[in-house]
Design a protein around this motif. Structure first.
Motif, PDB file in Angstrom:
ATOM      1  N   ARG A 119       0.934  -1.170   0.120  1.00 16.94           N
ATOM      2  CA  ARG A 119       0.103   0.059   0.085  1.00 16.94           C
ATOM      3  C   ARG A 119       0.828   1.293   0.000  1.00 16.94           C
ATOM      4  NH1 ARG A 119      -3.840   0.229   4.720  1.00 16.94           N
ATOM      5  NH2 ARG A 119      -4.324   2.499   3.652  1.00 16.94           N
ATOM      6  N   CYS A 120       1.990   1.371   0.676  1.00 18.29           N
ATOM      7  CA  CYS A 120       2.835   2.452   0.769  1.00 18.29           C
ATOM      8  C   CYS A 120       3.349   2.822  -0.463  1.00 18.29           C
ATOM      9  CB  CYS A 120       3.968   2.064   1.292  1.00 18.29           C
ATOM     10  SG  CYS A 120       3.528   1.937   3.371  1.00 18.29           S
ATOM     11  N   LYS A 143       1.545   2.411  -3.555  1.00 15.83           N
ATOM     12  CA  LYS A 143       0.450   2.971  -4.097  1.00 15.83           C
ATOM     13  C   LYS A 143       0.301   4.344  -3.457  1.00 15.83           C
ATOM     14  CE  LYS A 143      -1.093  -1.370  -5.693  1.00 15.83           C
ATOM     15  NZ  LYS A 143      -2.378  -2.459  -5.621  1.00 15.83           N
ATOM     16  N   ASN A 144       0.357   4.597  -2.064  1.00 16.57           N
ATOM     17  CA  ASN A 144      -0.029   5.794  -1.370  1.00 16.57           C
ATOM     18  C   ASN A 144       1.042   6.004  -0.653  1.00 16.57           C
ATOM     19  OD1 ASN A 144      -1.389   7.787  -0.234  1.00 16.57           O
ATOM     20  ND2 ASN A 144      -3.006   6.325   0.807  1.00 16.57           N
ATOM     21  N   HIS A 199      -0.960   4.048  10.645  1.00 13.50           N
ATOM     22  CA  HIS A 199      -1.518   3.377   9.694  1.00 13.50           C
ATOM     23  C   HIS A 199      -1.208   1.649   9.539  1.00 13.50           C
ATOM     24  CE1 HIS A 199      -3.329   6.869   7.587  1.00 13.50           C
ATOM     25  NE2 HIS A 199      -2.071   7.486   7.577  1.00 13.50           N
TER      26      HIS A 199
END
Length: 327
Positions: free
Chosen positions: A119-120, A122-123, A136
Motif C-alpha cells: 500500500r505504501c 501506491k499511496n 496506519h
C-alpha cells in the motif's frame, strides 16, 4: 533483513540491505526482520538509539514493553500471524518511534505488514511521518484482524451446522463420527485463533493507551484523530472476539455432548446385549455340567425345552428394557 522506506519526490523508495548511516537517517520506516548483529549495530549507530534484543521483547511486564527514553517510544506487543497457511501463532513485535524514523523489530511476518508495504508504494502519503506509518500500520493490522474474525466466525457457523445436521440425520455411524470429529477440530482451531486475536487486540489497546498519553510530543496533530478511530475499532473487535470465543466454547461443549450421547448409545447397546445373554448362558452352563443324575438329558423334549427356555430368558430382559423406554 533490513528494509528501509524513504519518501523522496512524492514516491516511496524501498531498499533492502545495509545502507550508509546518512541513508538510514533519511528513512521514515526501517523494518528489521530477523536482524543480524551488523544490521542492529548499523541502525543503532545511525539513529543513536537502542534496539531491543529478542529476549527483551519476550518480557511480559508492561514496564518492559511500553516505555520512553528521552524522545523515543518503545512499544512491544504480541501479534497474530500465519492464519492463512494454518501455521498460526503469536510473535512479539517492537515499534521504536523516534521523531524522524520508525523502527520495527520482528521475527515473523504478519500478513498486515506485507499488505501495508504494498500500500505504501501506491499511496506515499502513508509514510509521510514516522507516527503516521505506525498508526496506519496499526490500522492495517486491525483491518486484518477483522477479516480473520469474520472468517473464523463463518467457519464456526458451518462447523456447528454440519455437526447438528449430522447428529439429527440417520447416516451411518462412521460418517457421523467423522463429521463430529471435523467439527470438533474446527471449533478448537477457532477458539485458538480468537484467543490469539484477543491477545493481539489487548496489546494494541495497551499501546494506543500509552501513545494517547504521549501524543502531545509523539504524534503529530494531523495524525491524532487516528488514535481515537483505532481505539474505537479495537474495542469493537475485542467485544466481537469475546463473543466468538464464548460461542466457540458453547459449541465445543455441545459437540462433546453429542459425542458423549453417541458413546452412551453404543455402551447401552452392548450392555443390553450382555444382560440379555446372561440368562441363556446360565441355562446352557447348567445343562453343560457333567452330573450323572440329570433326568432332562434323557428326555426327548429336553433339548428343545432348553432351547426354548434360553430364547424366552433372552427376550424377557429385552421386553423389559423396551417397556422402560431404555431401547
Amino acid at each position: 533483513m533490513l528494509t528501509t522506506y524513504t519518501l523522496a519526490e512524492g514516491r516511496v523508495l524501498s531498499q533492502d540491505g545495509l545502507l550508509p548511516p546518512e541513508s538510514l537517517r533519511q528513512a521514515v520506516w526501517i523494518d528489521l526482520l530477523n536482524p543480524t548483529p551488523e544490521e542492529e549495530r548499523a541502525v543503532q549507530g545511525a539513529l543513536r538509539l537502542e534496539v531491543p534484543t529478542r529476549e527483551e521483547m519476550q518480557e511480559i511486564e508492561s514496564s518492559s514493553r511500553l516505555y520512553r527514553e528521552d524522545d523515543v517510544l518503545f512499544l512491544t506487543a504480541n501479534f497474530l500471524y500465519g492464519v492463512e497457511g494454518g501455521e498460526y501463532g503469536s510473535t512479539a513485535i517492537t515499534f521504536v518511534l523516534a521523531s524522524q524514523s520508525l523502527v520495527t523489530v520482528r521475527y515473523q511476518t504478519p500478513r498486515a505488514f506485507a499488505v501495508f508495504a504494498l500500500r505504501c508504494q501506491k499511496n506515499p502519503g502513508l509514510v509521510a511521518s514516522p507516527d503516521g506509518v505506525m498508526l496506519h500500520l496499526f490500522e492495517q493490522i486491525v483491518d486484518r484482524l477483522a477479516d480473520i474474525l469474520e472468517r473464523v466466525g463463518s467457519d464456526m457457523d458451518r462447523a456447528s451446522s454440519a455437526a447438528f445436521r449430522s447428529a439429527r440425520s440417520s447416516i451411518k455411524a462412521n460418517k457421523r463420527d467423522a463429521d463430529l470429529r471435523e467439527a470438533l477440530i474446527t471449533l478448537g482451531q477457532v477458539g485458538e485463533v480468537t484467543t490469539r486475536a484477543s491477545e493481539t487486540l489487548l496489546g494494541l489497546t495497551r499501546i494506543l493507551t500509552f501513545v494517547g498519553a504521549e501524543k502531545a510530543t509523539a504524534v503529530r496533530k494531523e495524525n491524532q484523530a487516528l488514535i481515537k478511530t483505532l481505539v474505537r475499532d479495537v474495542r469493537s473487535l475485542v467485544d466481537h472476539a469475546g463473543f466468538l470465543n464464548n460461542k466457540a466454547n458453547f459449541l465445543l461443549d455441545a459437540v462433546l455432548g453429542i459425542l458423549n450421547v453417541e458413546q452412551n448409545n453404543i455402551i447401552k447397546t452392548f450392555t443390553v446385549a450382555s444382560v440379555a445373554l446372561m440368562p441363556p448362558t446360565l441355562i446352557a452352563s447348567i445343562y453343560g455340567m457333567n452330573f450323572e443324575y440329570m433326568p432332562e438329558l434323557k428326555q426327548g423334549w429336553g433339548y428343545p425345552a432348553a432351547l426354548a427356555l434360553m430364547v424366552v430368558s433372552a427376550l424377557l430382559p429385552i421386553l423389559y428394557f423396551r417397556r422402560k423406554g431404555w431401547l
